[in-house]
Design a protein around this motif. Structure first.
Motif, PDB file in Angstrom:
ATOM      1  N   UNK A  64      -3.966  -0.125 -11.960  1.00  0.00           N
ATOM      2  CA  UNK A  64      -2.947   0.743 -11.353  1.00  0.00           C
ATOM      3  C   UNK A  64      -3.434   1.198 -10.021  1.00  0.00           C
ATOM      4  N   UNK A  65      -4.201   0.179  -9.404  1.00  0.00           N
ATOM      5  CA  UNK A  65      -4.598   0.472  -7.962  1.00  0.00           C
ATOM      6  C   UNK A  65      -4.697  -0.718  -7.100  1.00  0.00           C
ATOM      7  N   UNK A  66      -4.503  -0.691  -5.986  1.00  0.00           N
ATOM      8  CA  UNK A  66      -4.717  -1.987  -5.233  1.00  0.00           C
ATOM      9  C   UNK A  66      -5.707  -1.712  -4.089  1.00  0.00           C
ATOM     10  N   UNK A  67      -6.067  -0.279  -3.755  1.00  0.00           N
ATOM     11  CA  UNK A  67      -6.962  -0.031  -2.827  1.00  0.00           C
ATOM     12  C   UNK A  67      -6.583  -0.411  -1.360  1.00  0.00           C
ATOM     13  N   UNK A  68      -5.311  -0.379  -1.200  1.00  0.00           N
ATOM     14  CA  UNK A  68      -4.508  -0.927  -0.002  1.00  0.00           C
ATOM     15  C   UNK A  68      -3.557   0.406   0.381  1.00  0.00           C
ATOM     16  N   UNK A  69      -3.621   0.697   1.787  1.00  0.00           N
ATOM     17  CA  UNK A  69      -2.573   1.806   2.499  1.00  0.00           C
ATOM     18  C   UNK A  69      -1.981   0.967   3.429  1.00  0.00           C
ATOM     19  N   UNK A  70      -0.721   1.160   3.257  1.00  0.00           N
ATOM     20  CA  UNK A  70       0.206   0.585   4.223  1.00  0.00           C
ATOM     21  C   UNK A  70       0.529   1.481   5.392  1.00  0.00           C
ATOM     22  N   UNK A  71       0.683   0.998   6.663  1.00  0.00           N
ATOM     23  CA  UNK A  71       1.161   2.015   7.714  1.00  0.00           C
ATOM     24  C   UNK A  71       2.237   1.276   8.530  1.00  0.00           C
ATOM     25  N   UNK A  72       3.476   1.939   8.331  1.00  0.00           N
ATOM     26  CA  UNK A  72       4.555   1.400   9.177  1.00  0.00           C
ATOM     27  C   UNK A  72       4.460   1.733  10.433  1.00  0.00           C
ATOM     28  N   UNK A  73       4.343   0.749  11.545  1.00  0.00           N
ATOM     29  CA  UNK A  73       4.232   0.769  12.989  1.00  0.00           C
ATOM     30  C   UNK A  73       5.630   0.025  13.532  1.00  0.00           C
ATOM     31  N   UNK A  74       6.030   0.845  14.447  1.00  0.00           N
ATOM     32  CA  UNK A  74       7.358   0.218  15.250  1.00  0.00           C
ATOM     33  C   UNK A  74       6.875  -0.842  16.141  1.00  0.00           C
ATOM     34  N   UNK A  75       5.891  -0.577  17.073  1.00  0.00           N
ATOM     35  CA  UNK A  75       5.269  -1.282  17.935  1.00  0.00           C
ATOM     36  C   UNK A  75       3.833  -1.015  18.426  1.00  0.00           C
ATOM     37  N   UNK A  76       3.202  -1.831  19.086  1.00  0.00           N
ATOM     38  CA  UNK A  76       1.826  -1.387  19.532  1.00  0.00           C
ATOM     39  C   UNK A  76       1.991  -1.411  21.175  1.00  0.00           C
ATOM     40  N   UNK A  77       3.194  -1.590  21.828  1.00  0.00           N
ATOM     41  CA  UNK A  77       3.373  -1.403  23.188  1.00  0.00           C
ATOM     42  C   UNK A  77       2.658  -0.238  23.859  1.00  0.00           C
ATOM     43  N   UNK A  78       2.910   0.826  22.988  1.00  0.00           N
ATOM     44  CA  UNK A  78       2.660   2.417  23.400  1.00  0.00           C
ATOM     45  C   UNK A  78       0.976   2.659  23.230  1.00  0.00           C
ATOM     46  N   UNK A  79       0.193   3.154  23.902  1.00  0.00           N
ATOM     47  CA  UNK A  79      -1.110   3.401  23.647  1.00  0.00           C
ATOM     48  C   UNK A  79      -1.232   4.704  22.379  1.00  0.00           C
ATOM     49  N   UNK A  80      -0.142   5.526  22.437  1.00  0.00           N
ATOM     50  CA  UNK A  80      -0.284   6.427  21.142  1.00  0.00           C
ATOM     51  C   UNK A  80      -0.235   5.757  19.681  1.00  0.00           C
ATOM     52  N   UNK A  81       0.189   4.429  19.777  1.00  0.00           N
ATOM     53  CA  UNK A  81       0.216   3.649  18.469  1.00  0.00           C
ATOM     54  C   UNK A  81      -1.234   2.903  18.350  1.00  0.00           C
ATOM     55  N   UNK A  82      -1.640   2.331  19.308  1.00  0.00           N
ATOM     56  CA  UNK A  82      -2.940   1.618  19.259  1.00  0.00           C
ATOM     57  C   UNK A  82      -4.086   2.715  19.050  1.00  0.00           C
ATOM     58  N   UNK A  83      -4.189   3.932  19.556  1.00  0.00           N
ATOM     59  CA  UNK A  83      -5.176   4.759  19.590  1.00  0.00           C
ATOM     60  C   UNK A  83      -5.231   5.576  18.025  1.00  0.00           C
ATOM     61  N   UNK A  84      -3.856   5.560  17.468  1.00  0.00           N
ATOM     62  CA  UNK A  84      -3.508   6.080  16.183  1.00  0.00           C
ATOM     63  C   UNK A  84      -4.189   5.134  15.125  1.00  0.00           C
ATOM     64  N   UNK A 123       2.369  -2.236  -5.107  1.00  0.00           N
ATOM     65  CA  UNK A 123       1.812  -3.295  -4.011  1.00  0.00           C
ATOM     66  C   UNK A 123       0.775  -2.631  -3.005  1.00  0.00           C
ATOM     67  N   UNK A 124       0.959  -1.298  -2.885  1.00  0.00           N
ATOM     68  CA  UNK A 124       0.236  -0.595  -2.141  1.00  0.00           C
ATOM     69  C   UNK A 124      -0.105   0.898  -2.802  1.00  0.00           C
ATOM     70  N   UNK A 125      -1.271   1.595  -2.617  1.00  0.00           N
ATOM     71  CA  UNK A 125      -1.344   2.843  -3.027  1.00  0.00           C
ATOM     72  C   UNK A 125      -0.936   4.103  -2.223  1.00  0.00           C
ATOM     73  N   UNK A 126      -0.544   3.882  -1.030  1.00  0.00           N
ATOM     74  CA  UNK A 126      -0.071   5.031  -0.266  1.00  0.00           C
ATOM     75  C   UNK A 126       0.718   4.634   1.075  1.00  0.00           C
ATOM     76  N   UNK A 127       1.558   5.173   1.686  1.00  0.00           N
ATOM     77  CA  UNK A 127       2.343   4.820   2.905  1.00  0.00           C
ATOM     78  C   UNK A 127       2.268   5.722   4.065  1.00  0.00           C
ATOM     79  N   UNK A 128       2.153   5.351   5.311  1.00  0.00           N
ATOM     80  CA  UNK A 128       1.899   6.172   6.225  1.00  0.00           C
ATOM     81  C   UNK A 128       3.171   5.669   6.979  1.00  0.00           C
ATOM     82  N   UNK A 129       4.229   6.652   7.694  1.00  0.00           N
ATOM     83  CA  UNK A 129       5.119   6.310   8.523  1.00  0.00           C
ATOM     84  C   UNK A 129       4.785   7.088   9.868  1.00  0.00           C
ATOM     85  N   UNK A 130       4.046   5.923  11.029  1.00  0.00           N
ATOM     86  CA  UNK A 130       3.697   6.507  11.956  1.00  0.00           C
ATOM     87  C   UNK A 130       4.862   6.905  12.942  1.00  0.00           C
ATOM     88  N   UNK A 131       5.998   6.462  12.667  1.00  0.00           N
ATOM     89  CA  UNK A 131       7.558   6.856  13.245  1.00  0.00           C
ATOM     90  C   UNK A 131       8.409   6.432  12.173  1.00  0.00           C
TER      91      UNK A 131
END
Length: 316
Positions: A64-84, A123-131
């Motif tokens: 019941x686990x994949x040990x994978x956490x997904x993060x939804x990222x809109x783009x990596x052009x802005x340093x906010x997303x790269x630092x996050x 398919x993943x154990x958790x999901x993060x929406x950066x935006x």
């Protein structure tokens, strides 16, 4: 006929080779105690002879686990997303989980919906929406499957975890300081200059709270210095601002270089990148790295959590 090293050896191959059932072979693979020793040795010998390699994903799913956490990222052009993302990766290194990058291509709600279905399909154990582009009401039902984290405030009744920067205090402090310096014509640059952006709404609200009027200019789609186009420079030339709040320190540095021989102009960055220290200009630290670490830890926690950070004006 089976030979050692055969590609893609499956449990079905082991069934055919040994004559034992898939359930019995599965019990051996998972070290189940209720297997006769002779049966166990026969199956293990077959595994060695066929060079069988169990699918890690299949084994994870069986528990019941994949040990994978997904993060939804809109783009990596802005340093906010790269630092996050850097913060998330460092948190992942401290855990037994992996970080899976899920690009959303500049707020594609259909892709975001597909990622929620990945969560529902285990398919993943958790999901993060950066935006996000999706409404919170469409995201919340999926919290029944696994933890979901937003990098923005959520209602106390929401099942979603959240971590975010309280930006308003820093913006009010900045605009108050500019007003005290008698700087009245202020231009604001954004990634998204629309009501769909929480940052846009907070910045305008803080500005109007201090100045009791709208900024002389607000422009969107300025994520990096590549978006500092001739059209933007023409708009700034016509508006004649006394100060510019850039979307990042990188954009601020580019504007400082462009304007250094043309006119006196105060330019403020965001994200507290090293370039703001090198060139010695003011910035706002939104704690993107710390947000990333916190969001990842929330995504592997079974309980809902909320953690705000307070953005800080750094005056140089």
């Amino acid at each position: 006929v089976f030979t050692k090293g055969e590609l893609m050896t499956s449990i079905r191959d082991l069934v055919d080779y040994t004559g034992f059932s898939a359930a019995t072979i599965s019990r051996v693979l998972n070290n189940h105690p209720h297997v006769a020793e002779e049966t166990r040795e026969t199956i293990l010998q077959a595994i060695r002879e066929l060079d069988y390699r169990p699918s890690q994903m299949a084994r994870d799913l069986s528990f019941g686990q994949t040990h994978r956490i997904g993060v939804v990222v809109q783009h990596t052009r802005h340093p906010y997303f790269t630092k996050m993302l850097e913060g998330m990766m460092d948190a992942a290194k401290e855990s037994s989980y992996q970080l899976l990058l899920l690009p959303s291509d500049d707020y594609d709600d259909q892709k975001e919906s597909a990622y929620l279905e990945m969560l529902a399909g285990r398919a993943i154990d958790g999901l993060i929406f950066s935006s996000r582009a999706l409404a919170i009401s469409k995201i919340e039902p999926y919290a029944d499957y696994a933890p979901i984290v937003l990098l923005e405030p959520v209602d106390s009744t929401s099942p979603l975890s959240s971590t975010y920067s309280q930006r308003s205090t820093a913006y009010v402090a900045l605009f108050t300081r500019l007003k005290e310096m008698n700087l009245k014509r202020i231009a604001l640059l954004f990634s998204r200059n629309s009501k769909a952006s929480a940052t846009y709404q907070m910045t305008l609200s803080a500005f109007e709270q201090v100045y009791e009027e709208k900024p002389v200019l607000s422009v969107g789609h300025v994520d990096s210095h590549h978006e500092v186009s001739e059209g933007l420079r023409e708009s700034l030339k016509k508006a004649k601002p006394q100060a510019i709040l850039a979307t990042s320190d990188e954009v601020a540095a580019y504007l400082i270089k462009y304007y250094q021989d043309k006119e006196a102009l105060l330019i403020i960055g965001q994200e507290n990148q090293s370039i703001s220290q090198i060139l010695d200009f003011p910035t706002i630290d939104h704690h993107a790295y710390e947000l990333g670490k916190c969001a990842f830890r929330q995504a592997i926690s079974p309980t809902k959590q909320e953690r705000p950070f307070t953005s800080k004006l750094i005056w140089r």
